[in-house]
Design an enzyme around this catalytic site. Structure first.
Site, PDB file in Angstrom:
ATOM      1  N   ASP A 159     -14.592  26.010  69.768  1.00  0.00           N
ATOM      2  CA  ASP A 159     -13.682  25.573  68.837  1.00  0.00           C
ATOM      3  C   ASP A 159     -13.294  24.258  68.580  1.00  0.00           C
ATOM      4  OD1 ASP A 159     -11.426  25.593  66.955  1.00  0.00           O
ATOM      5  OD2 ASP A 159     -10.340  26.954  68.077  1.00  0.00           O
ATOM      6  N   TYR A 182      -7.385  22.357  50.072  1.00  0.00           N
ATOM      7  CA  TYR A 182      -8.758  22.421  50.578  1.00  0.00           C
ATOM      8  C   TYR A 182      -9.253  20.763  49.889  1.00  0.00           C
ATOM      9  CZ  TYR A 182     -13.964  23.173  50.457  1.00  0.00           C
ATOM     10  OH  TYR A 182     -15.455  23.176  50.578  1.00  0.00           O
ATOM     11  N   LYS A 186     -10.374  17.425  52.134  1.00  0.00           N
ATOM     12  CA  LYS A 186     -11.766  16.871  51.906  1.00  0.00           C
ATOM     13  C   LYS A 186     -11.683  15.428  51.632  1.00  0.00           C
ATOM     14  CE  LYS A 186     -14.482  20.358  52.881  1.00  0.00           C
ATOM     15  NZ  LYS A 186     -14.953  20.196  54.181  1.00  0.00           N
ATOM     16  N   ILE A 243     -22.716  26.940  47.205  1.00  0.00           N
ATOM     17  CA  ILE A 243     -23.914  27.190  47.846  1.00  0.00           C
ATOM     18  C   ILE A 243     -24.006  28.563  47.744  1.00  0.00           C
ATOM     19  CG2 ILE A 243     -25.167  27.060  49.945  1.00  0.00           C
ATOM     20  CD1 ILE A 243     -24.509  24.440  48.761  1.00  0.00           C
TER      21      ILE A 243
END
Ligand code: AKB
Length: 319
Positions: A53, A142, A146, A172
Site C-alpha cells: 500500500d 482529482y 494531479k 484510457i
C-alpha cells in the site's frame, strides 16, 4: 538489468503495464505491487506479487530494498469521479502516497514514472490544442492532486535529483481490467454494453469532446518516456500526450460500423458532466513528439475493431 516495481499493478493500466514490462525486462525483474491480495492469474503466474500500500512507506521501502528496485511506475491513485465522492481519501492516496514513493525513490536512487492527467487542467485552460505549458487551475480534487503531484515530482527532480517523469494521460480504453471510477469510463463501458445488449445509456452528453487513448499506446507512452535519453527532456512532469479525440456520438458511430443495430441513449450524470466540461477538448502533444518521439499507433477505427473482437471472445467465454 532493470528491476521495476509497479504500484497499483492490479488496476486498469497497472495490470497491462506490468505484463508489458515483464515481456520486455523478464518476469522476475518486475514486481507487481497491489493492495488486493488476489491478483489475476496472469499477474500471479508471470512474476512476483507483493501486497504493498503506497500509504505504508516502510512496506514500499521494504519491497524496493528486498528486490533491489531501480525504477518505480507509481500507478496507485484515485480517479476523478471517485475522488469527488471522497476528496479526503483522494488527497491522502494521491498526495501522501506519492510523497511516500518519492521519498523511497530518493533514498534508494530509483527513477519514478507518475501519470498525470487531462484532469490537471481546468475551465480557465485554453480548451483547444491545450499547450504543454499553460494555465492549470482545475476545479476537482482529482485535478488538484494531479497538479500538486506534477509539481512535487519536479521538486524532487530539481531539489534531490530523483529522475521523475510523467505524462498527462487522456481517457484510457482497454479490454482487460475495468477502469476504477473515472469520468472517461463511458468509453470503455460502451463496448461491453454494445456486445451484451446492443445499446448503451451514456452519462456524458453528446458533444462532450475529450482526448482518449487505447491501452497499447498508453503503455508505449510510459515505457518510451522512461527509456528516453534524459538529455533530450526539457519537460519532465508531465507531458501532454494524446491519440484519439471524440464525443460519445462519434464513438457510437464507430461501433455501428461493426454492430449496425447498436443504439445509444443519454442520461447525463451532473457530477461527471461537470468534470468533463472543465477538461480540455483536445491537447497539443507536440512537446512529447519532439522531445522523446511520442507517436500513437491506433486510430479510432483500429481500436474499435480490436476492442469488439477481443471483448466478444472474452464475454462469450464468460457465459
Ligand atoms: C478519469 O476519468 O478520471 C481518468 C483521467 C482522464 O484521468 N480516466
Amino acid at each position: 538489468m532493470k528491476r521495476v516495481l509497479v504500484t497499483g499493478a492490479t488496476g486498469q493500466i497497472g495490470s497491462e503495464l506490468t505484463m508489458a514490462l515483464r515481456t520486455r525486462y523478464g518476469g522476475d525483474q518486475v514486481i507487481a505491487g497491489g493492495r488486493k491480495t488476489k491478483p489475476s492469474e496472469a499477474l500471479r503466474n508471470s512474476g512476483p506479487f507483493e501486497a504493498v500500500d503506497c500509504l505504508d512507506s516502510s512496506a514500499v521501502a521494504g519491497v524496493v530494498r528486498r528486490y533491489g528496485v531501480d525504477t518505480i511506475y507509481h500507478l496507485a491513485a484515485i480517479l476523478s469521479a471517485v475522488a469527488e465522492a471522497d476528496p479526503a481519501h483522494a488527497w491522502n492516496v494521491n498526495i501522501n502516497g506519492l510523497r511516500n514513493v518519492l521519498d523511497v525513490a530518493r533514498e534508494h536512487r530509483c527513477a519514478v514514472f507518475v501519470p498525470s492527467s487531462i484532469g490537471a487542467f481546468g475551465a480557465s485552460t485554453p480548451p483547444n490544442d491545450t499547450p504543454q505549458d499553460t494555465i492549470q487551475r482545475p476545479s476537482t480534487m482529482y485535478g488538484i492532486t494531479k497538479v500538486a503531484g506534477e509539481l512535487l515530482c519536479d521538486y524532487y527532480f530539481t531539489r534531490f535529483g530523483v529522475d521523475t517523469r510523467g505524462v498527462r494521460y487522456p481517457g484510457i480504453i482497454s479490454h482487460g481490467t475495468l477502469p476504477g471510477g473515472g469520468t472517461t469510463d463511458y468509453a470503455v463501458e460502451i463496448y461491453y454494453e454494445a456486445i451484451r445488449r446492443g445499446r448503451y445509456t451514456c452519462y456524458l452528453a453528446a458533444g462532450t469532446f475529450l482526448d482518449m487513448m487505447y491501452m497499447p499506446d498508453a503503455i508505449k507512452a510510459a515505457i518510451s518516456l522512461m527509456e528516453a535519453d534524459p538529455g533530450l527532456l526539457v519537460h519532465r512532469n508531465a507531458f501532454n500526450v494524446t491519440a484519439l479525440n471524440f464525443d460519445p456520438e462519434i464513438l457510437a458511430r464507430s461501433i455501428r460500423a461493426h454492430i449496425p443495430e447498436f443504439t445509444m441513449a443519454y442520461q447525463v450524470d451532473d457530477v461527471r458532466q461537470r468534470i468533463a466540461d472543465s477538461w480540455p477538448n483536445h491537447l497539443d502533444d507536440s512537446a512529447a513528439c519532439e522531445q522523446w518521439g511520442w507517436k500513437p499507433d491506433y486510430d479510432l477505427d483500429a481500436m474499435t475493431g480490436e476492442m469488439l473482437a477481443v471483448l466478444s471472445e472474452k464475454l462469450q467465454q464468460q457465459e
